[in-house]
Write a protein that holds these residues in place. Sequence first.
Motif, PDB file in Angstrom:
ATOM      1  N   MET A 239     -63.888  68.640  51.638  1.00  0.00           N
ATOM      2  CA  MET A 239     -64.356  68.741  50.359  1.00  0.00           C
ATOM      3  C   MET A 239     -65.450  69.384  49.992  1.00  0.00           C
ATOM      4  O   MET A 239     -66.435  69.562  50.850  1.00  0.00           O
ATOM      5  N   PHE A 240     -65.270  70.404  49.030  1.00  0.00           N
ATOM      6  CA  PHE A 240     -66.125  71.617  48.726  1.00  0.00           C
ATOM      7  C   PHE A 240     -66.777  71.569  47.188  1.00  0.00           C
ATOM      8  O   PHE A 240     -67.800  71.957  47.176  1.00  0.00           O
ATOM      9  N   GLY A 241     -66.433  70.384  46.688  1.00  0.00           N
ATOM     10  CA  GLY A 241     -67.168  70.217  45.255  1.00  0.00           C
ATOM     11  C   GLY A 241     -67.919  69.274  45.013  1.00  0.00           C
ATOM     12  O   GLY A 241     -68.597  68.868  46.194  1.00  0.00           O
ATOM     13  N   LYS A 242     -67.987  68.755  43.822  1.00  0.00           N
ATOM     14  CA  LYS A 242     -69.288  67.859  43.704  1.00  0.00           C
ATOM     15  C   LYS A 242     -68.816  66.478  43.774  1.00  0.00           C
ATOM     16  O   LYS A 242     -69.463  65.298  44.277  1.00  0.00           O
TER      17      LYS A 242
END
Length: 266
Positions: A239-242
Amino acid sequence: MEESTVNKRPPLRRSAPVETENDGIIEGRNAVIEALRAGVTIDKIFLLKGDTDATLGHIASTAREQGIVVVDADRRKLDGMSRTHSHQGVIAQCAVREYASVDDILAAAREKGEPPLIVVCDELSDPHNLGAVIRTADAAGAHGVIIPKRRSAGLTAVVAKTSAGAVAHVPVARVPNLTALLKELKEEGIWVFGTAAEGTTSLYEADLKGPTAIVIGSEGEGMSRLVAETCDFTVSIPMFGKINSLNASAAAAVLLYEAVRQRRSV
């Protein structure tokens, strides 16, 4: 070899009494008794909690004899489900088709000469999520989906609609105990991969080319403790987002298509 019935799934059921609405609801004592007598595939029966009426007791005992889940519900729950506003303390929720067996799913893989690819849903209560999982399972060529008998959405009309008709093509089995089921799959040589945010194996390190069962946890809590402990691997999706998680059907899609990618590259 005689052609298996796995590839000849029955169409969406049309045998429910006329009291059945498009959402698969049958309500009222006589209508539910008749549905039980006629062998309509019923997912669950909701009975008014605390009512000791003999007719409701007969419905409950008959349903349990047929292996149907009986749920105690308060009047507000029943009133909310009712379409006729005269449910008489009992509402049945029909399945749109009969459930397969786990053996059916394994047989489907054998007939295709493919290592099994199975999705196991651990208490997915949202019918939209279950329908989306079944739709993706069909698109990815999975051999079947397995759900628990309790604390899960069943093959209701909402699930059928959300699946875009995939329920007519994907065998869905229902079992009383997921932990026991996973142990049986492992005895059959199937590796069990559970999805978890804190998984110890990264998605792209997981080997999904062999016989595989992918376990998808519930919307709020993820996998239950016993189910997680039974998995051979717990897999995390990068996961690379908020936001630190995907919903259940999205997670299923990611793992299924990683399995497709790996299998097509062999």
